[in-house]
Design a protein around this motif. Structure first.
Motif, PDB file in Angstrom:
ATOM      1  N   LEU A 100      63.424 -18.361  -2.930  1.00  0.00           N
ATOM      2  CA  LEU A 100      62.896 -19.514  -3.676  1.00  0.00           C
ATOM      3  C   LEU A 100      63.987 -20.413  -4.238  1.00  0.00           C
ATOM      4  O   LEU A 100      64.038 -20.656  -5.444  1.00  0.00           O
ATOM      5  N   GLN A 101      64.875 -20.884  -3.359  1.00  0.00           N
ATOM      6  CA  GLN A 101      65.935 -21.794  -3.817  1.00  0.00           C
ATOM      7  C   GLN A 101      65.958 -23.061  -2.964  1.00  0.00           C
ATOM      8  O   GLN A 101      67.009 -23.647  -2.759  1.00  0.00           O
ATOM      9  N   ASN A 102      64.803 -23.430  -2.474  1.00  0.00           N
ATOM     10  CA  ASN A 102      64.632 -24.599  -1.626  1.00  0.00           C
ATOM     11  C   ASN A 102      65.102 -24.322  -0.188  1.00  0.00           C
ATOM     12  O   ASN A 102      65.586 -23.236   0.108  1.00  0.00           O
ATOM     13  N   SER A 103      64.945 -25.320   0.701  1.00  0.00           N
ATOM     14  CA  SER A 103      65.257 -25.088   2.115  1.00  0.00           C
ATOM     15  C   SER A 103      66.769 -25.070   2.327  1.00  0.00           C
ATOM     16  O   SER A 103      67.534 -25.551   1.497  1.00  0.00           O
ATOM     17  N   VAL A 104      67.192 -24.529   3.473  1.00  0.00           N
ATOM     18  CA  VAL A 104      68.620 -24.510   3.828  1.00  0.00           C
ATOM     19  C   VAL A 104      69.175 -25.929   3.751  1.00  0.00           C
ATOM     20  O   VAL A 104      70.251 -26.163   3.187  1.00  0.00           O
ATOM     21  N   LEU A 105      68.434 -26.886   4.316  1.00  0.00           N
ATOM     22  CA  LEU A 105      68.929 -28.256   4.396  1.00  0.00           C
ATOM     23  C   LEU A 105      69.207 -28.834   3.009  1.00  0.00           C
ATOM     24  O   LEU A 105      70.280 -29.388   2.753  1.00  0.00           O
ATOM     25  N   VAL A 106      68.259 -28.691   2.105  1.00  0.00           N
ATOM     26  CA  VAL A 106      68.427 -29.240   0.750  1.00  0.00           C
ATOM     27  C   VAL A 106      69.555 -28.506   0.018  1.00  0.00           C
ATOM     28  O   VAL A 106      70.439 -29.122  -0.577  1.00  0.00           O
ATOM     29  N   TRP A 107      69.543 -27.192   0.102  1.00  0.00           N
ATOM     30  CA  TRP A 107      70.534 -26.360  -0.604  1.00  0.00           C
ATOM     31  C   TRP A 107      71.948 -26.681  -0.114  1.00  0.00           C
ATOM     32  O   TRP A 107      72.848 -26.935  -0.910  1.00  0.00           O
ATOM     33  N   SER A 108      72.124 -26.668   1.214  1.00  0.00           N
ATOM     34  CA  SER A 108      73.472 -26.819   1.771  1.00  0.00           C
ATOM     35  C   SER A 108      74.007 -28.233   1.589  1.00  0.00           C
ATOM     36  O   SER A 108      75.198 -28.422   1.322  1.00  0.00           O
ATOM     37  N   SER A 109      73.120 -29.216   1.723  1.00  0.00           N
ATOM     38  CA  SER A 109      73.565 -30.590   1.535  1.00  0.00           C
ATOM     39  C   SER A 109      74.030 -30.791   0.088  1.00  0.00           C
ATOM     40  O   SER A 109      75.081 -31.392  -0.173  1.00  0.00           O
ATOM     41  N   GLY A 110      73.265 -30.266  -0.866  1.00  0.00           N
ATOM     42  CA  GLY A 110      73.657 -30.358  -2.280  1.00  0.00           C
ATOM     43  C   GLY A 110      74.945 -29.603  -2.543  1.00  0.00           C
ATOM     44  O   GLY A 110      75.815 -30.059  -3.284  1.00  0.00           O
ATOM     45  N   HIS A 111      75.084 -28.442  -1.890  1.00  0.00           N
ATOM     46  CA  HIS A 111      76.278 -27.634  -2.122  1.00  0.00           C
ATOM     47  C   HIS A 111      77.532 -28.308  -1.567  1.00  0.00           C
ATOM     48  O   HIS A 111      78.606 -28.230  -2.140  1.00  0.00           O
ATOM     49  N   ARG A 112      77.379 -29.001  -0.428  1.00  0.00           N
ATOM     50  CA  ARG A 112      78.528 -29.729   0.123  1.00  0.00           C
ATOM     51  C   ARG A 112      78.951 -30.844  -0.833  1.00  0.00           C
ATOM     52  O   ARG A 112      80.131 -31.132  -0.988  1.00  0.00           O
ATOM     53  N   ARG A 113      77.967 -31.452  -1.498  1.00  0.00           N
ATOM     54  CA  ARG A 113      78.303 -32.485  -2.495  1.00  0.00           C
ATOM     55  C   ARG A 113      79.021 -31.861  -3.685  1.00  0.00           C
ATOM     56  O   ARG A 113      79.941 -32.452  -4.241  1.00  0.00           O
ATOM     57  N   HIS A 114      78.575 -30.648  -4.067  1.00  0.00           N
ATOM     58  CA  HIS A 114      79.223 -29.941  -5.183  1.00  0.00           C
ATOM     59  C   HIS A 114      80.708 -29.729  -4.878  1.00  0.00           C
ATOM     60  O   HIS A 114      81.567 -29.970  -5.720  1.00  0.00           O
ATOM     61  N   HIS A 115      81.025 -29.312  -3.652  1.00  0.00           N
ATOM     62  CA  HIS A 115      82.432 -29.082  -3.294  1.00  0.00           C
ATOM     63  C   HIS A 115      83.202 -30.387  -3.225  1.00  0.00           C
ATOM     64  O   HIS A 115      84.319 -30.478  -3.700  1.00  0.00           O
ATOM     65  N   ARG A 116      82.598 -31.374  -2.637  1.00  0.00           N
ATOM     66  CA  ARG A 116      83.288 -32.646  -2.439  1.00  0.00           C
ATOM     67  C   ARG A 116      83.589 -33.331  -3.765  1.00  0.00           C
ATOM     68  O   ARG A 116      84.632 -33.941  -3.952  1.00  0.00           O
ATOM     69  N   HIS A 117      82.654 -33.270  -4.700  1.00  0.00           N
ATOM     70  CA  HIS A 117      82.812 -33.986  -5.976  1.00  0.00           C
ATOM     71  C   HIS A 117      82.889 -33.025  -7.148  1.00  0.00           C
ATOM     72  O   HIS A 117      82.415 -33.354  -8.245  1.00  0.00           O
TER      73      HIS A 117
END
Ligand code: ZN
Ligand code: ZN
Length: 380
Positions: free
Chosen positions: A87-104
């Protein structure tokens, strides 16, 4: 009023997190007191919890967000199913957000869970309101949009999640004769534990722990957190070397996610496991150590006598790095022109190993020097 408290509330997540947490705190112990749990319900809680947790760490995180290895479709399907159960949302939403976390990372305007906005925000607050920093944008996840399993899970997220959570726990409960007990342990309590162990990586792992590799962001290495998060607690290492499939790089580091990926590769289910060359890791550690030695020296009463020694060490460090860079470029150039004789390739490898060893020794020397800055003047 700031923009943070004015952002519109997201009721779905607010109710979900609040109700599961309350049920775990009240209903789970109450049922245990009144009716009691069986060992197999605890076993289901542990196995189900581990499957969900590892699907997030090995699947959502190290496979899809960072592409640190490639996985067979059967493994990806398993990760997609049990990742949905977490229950942590879909792979796409999770991973896209996580890539933003690393980038910024740590940028309050662009990092969706910036630790600089405080413990509560980075832990869970960022999911409770529609903050501009949390806006979905899949431009950074085109590769994931080409993955059929990722898109199937994203497009059917609700039914998959319901089936994996309610469906599976109901079935387990029905098969073992106590549906409510199973729903409470393998359903509710497992979700709450899965949630908060993952959330601790965004909050605690950016607040509490050591920073051996870089201090350019808030990420920390924390052994205790690594124990509860399938190895994700080595977060300082992970933020500087995010392409490495390992987070705990030493053999004694508790990193079950790394062990799972390695086992999968032995079974032929994973390949192209990426690691960062040891020299780069040594370089990062020594750079940090020089930085710390310099700061410590400022406070020493025997500053001047140590300064010369420290400068000599720094000189040696930069010479070793210079030689390493040259060896690297010689190796690439020769490989490109297909000129590299076998003996020369072996000689380069041996020399790189020697350089790695000399940096390791230098780290030890620096450690001893730093302990003596205050005690006595330099003698050599
Ligand atoms: Zn990451
Ligand atoms: Zn992080």
């Amino acid at each position: 009023m700031n923009a943070v408290s004015e952002a519109p509330r997201i009721w779905v997540t607010t109710i979900l997190f609040a109700s599961t947490a309350l049920a775990a705190l009240i209903l789970v112990p109450l049922y245990g007191f009144l009716v009691g749990y069986h060992w197999y319900q605890w076993l289901a809680f542990a196995v189900y919890g581990a499957l969900c947790g590892l699907s997030i760490t090995a699947g959502y995180h190290r496979l899809w967000s960072h592409r640190t290895y490639e996985a067979h479709w059967s493994l990806r399907l398993l990760f997609a199913l049990f990742g949905a159960a977490a229950l942590q949302n879909s792979v796409l939403v999770w991973s896209s957000g996580h890539r933003r976390h690393h980038r910024h990372v740590d940028d309050n305007d662009h990092d969706p869970y910036s630790a600089r906005r405080g413990f509560w925000f980075s832990h869970i607050g960022w999911m409770l309101r529609e903050y501009p920093s949390g806006q979905e944008n899949f431009d950074n996840a085109k590769d994931l949009q080409r993955d059929k399993i990722v898109m199937w899970q994203h497009n059917h997220y609700i039914p998959i999640t319901l089936a994996m959570n309610l469906g599976l726990t109901f079935l387990l409960g029905w098969a073992t004769g106590d549906i409510i007990g199973m729903l409470l342990l393998a359903g509710v309590l497992r979700i709450v534990v899965n949630h908060h162990t993952t959330f601790f990586i965004n909050s605690l792992a950016h607040i509490w722990g050591r920073r051996p590799y870089t201090d350019e962001n808030t990420a920390r290495d924390n052994d205790l957190l690594a124990f509860f998060t399938f190895g994700e607690g080595y977060h300082n290492y992970h933020h500087i070397f995010q392409t490495d499939y390992r987070n705990g790089i030493r053999w004694y580091h508790w990193d079950p996610t790394k062990w799972l990926i390695r086992t999968a590769s032995w079974l032929g289910l994973a390949r192209n496991l990426k690691t960062v060359p040891d020299m780069r890791i040594q370089r990062a550690m020594l750079t940090m150590q020089f930085k710390r030695a310099e700061q410590k020296l400022q406070q020493s009463s025997h500053k001047d006598s140590w300064r010369q020694l420290l400068e000599k060490e720094a000189q040696q460090f930069s010479e070793a790095l210079g030689e390493w860079k040259e060896l690297q470029s010689r190796r690439y150039e020769n490989a490109r022109e297909r000129l590299l004789a076998r003996w020369e390739s072996a000689a380069i490898r041996t020399r790189v190993k020697e350089l790695e060893y000399s940096l390791k020794m230098q780290r030890k020397r620096l450690q001893i020097m730093m302990e003596q800055f205050h005690l006595c003047p330099a003698t050599a």
